[in-house]
Write an enzyme that holds these catalytic residues in place. Structure first.
Site, PDB file in Angstrom:
ATOM      1  N   LYS A  30       0.819  -1.222   0.000  1.00 54.30           N
ATOM      2  CA  LYS A  30       0.000   0.000   0.000  1.00 54.30           C
ATOM      3  C   LYS A  30       0.843   1.258   0.000  1.00 54.30           C
ATOM      4  O   LYS A  30       0.576   2.191  -0.746  1.00 54.30           O
ATOM      5  CB  LYS A  30      -0.900   0.029   1.241  1.00 54.30           C
ATOM      6  N   LYS A  56       3.476   2.651  12.787  1.00 54.57           N
ATOM      7  CA  LYS A  56       4.860   2.378  12.373  1.00 54.57           C
ATOM      8  C   LYS A  56       5.476   3.584  11.680  1.00 54.57           C
ATOM      9  O   LYS A  56       6.683   3.610  11.440  1.00 54.57           O
ATOM     10  CB  LYS A  56       4.906   1.165  11.435  1.00 54.57           C
ATOM     11  N   ASP A 143      -5.659  -4.286   7.076  1.00 51.88           N
ATOM     12  CA  ASP A 143      -7.057  -4.605   6.846  1.00 51.88           C
ATOM     13  C   ASP A 143      -7.931  -3.773   7.783  1.00 51.88           C
ATOM     14  O   ASP A 143      -7.453  -3.216   8.766  1.00 51.88           O
ATOM     15  CB  ASP A 143      -7.238  -6.104   7.133  1.00 51.88           C
TER      16      ASP A 143
END
Length: 305
Positions: A30, A56, A143
């Site tokens: 992504k 992150k 997700d």
């Protein structure tokens, strides 16, 4: 002529203030995809802000080449006095003129990442940052499993789902489609479509969209340089400056950018029930369709050819 240097007239004011939310299974690419789409939009003359929505804080790494300080880092330094935060404290310039923000998040296993996204949007609105950009792209971790991770959909005009031709990524895509449908009940959010990333085939993608109709914006083939770009901390556009043979890869991202700038109608998807989709996708693997045997006449025709 390469599309990297072609001129396009996307300066119509009606194209401004498009908000995109990019989702997909964790590890599907992504952030790499988001960064390249952001640069593609900038190449089309748009002022772009990419907001990393992941604790992150590595969404914008390929744009900046380093892990930029997060909104949470900055607010902690200012003792959470929003009035003491300036745009230059949280917005960093990336490759191609793309501006970058990392929301950050709570320590692993604590707090809610979705809450941090909300606070990030609140701060950027107070700084009037949202009014400064033609396109704002939210790059969201993993997700969708709860309302917190779906928070960026509250601010988006379009969702784009990054997937590959595999079972797990499409199962995750279906969950994301369900989130889009839910959020579309309260505001005009649409699913712009799927982006296949680093996939040699698209047969399972096609099987999925037969069940859950939605557009496919682009399918990028299995190009190793896409993976390498993440390790190098560079977009494909930056790599193409020293290696023109990579310009064809950039064209895939430019194609996605052009479709977004054309303001697609998009869809409100009707996601498939989990168990039905599980059966559909697993059956595709376990019982692949065998090619039909040729008739004797067809075999003779082939021999004659």
């Amino acid at each position: 002529m390469s599309s990297l240097v072609q001129k396009h007239s996307y300066n119509d004011r009606s194209q401004l203030n498009v908000k995109l939310a990019v989702y997909g299974k964790g590890g599907i690419g992504k952030s790499t995809t988001s960064c390249n789409i952001s640069v593609a939009l900038a190449k089309r003359g748009k002022k772009v802000l990419q907001i990393g929505c992941d604790p992150k804080h590595d969404s914008t790494f390929t744009l900046t080449g380093f892990l930029i300080p997060t909104i949470i880092d900055t607010l902690q330094e200012k003792d959470y006095h929003y009035e003491d935060v300036w745009p230059e404290d949280v917005i960093y310039k990336g490759y191609g003129g793309v501006d970058c923000v990392e929301a950050g998040g709570p320590p692993a296993g604590a707090g809610c990442g979705g809450y941090v996204v909300g606070e990030t949007v609140k701060l950027l609105k107070e700084l009037n940052a949202f009014d400064e950009y033609d396109v704002i792209l939210f790059d969201v971790l993993g997700d969708v499993v709860c309302g917190g991770f779906a928070a960026p959909l509250n601010y988006a005009d379009y969702c784009m789902i990054v997937t590959d031709n595999g079972f797990d990524a499409l199962f995750a895509a279906n969950r994301i489609a369900a989130s889009v449908r839910e959020k579309a009940r309260t505001h005009p959010l649409r699913l712009a479509g799927l982006i296949g990333n680093r996939t040699a085939k698209r047969d399972l993608i096609d099987k999925y969209i037969e069940s859950v109709p939605m557009p496919v914006l682009e399918v990028l083939p299995l190009i190793e340089d896409i993976r390498v770009s993440r390790v190098k901390g560079k977009t494909l556009f930056e790599m193409a400056e020293s290696d023109p043979s990579l310009e064809y890869v950039c064209d895939y991202y430019l194609n996605v950018a052009d479709q977004i700038l054309a303001r697609p109608e998009g869809v409100v998807p009707n996601d498939s029930p989990d168990r039905e989709l599980f059966s559909l996708l697993s059956d595709f693997y376990l019982n692949p369709t065998k090619p039909q045997a040729m008739s004797q006449e067809e075999e003779l025709d082939l021999m004659m050819v």
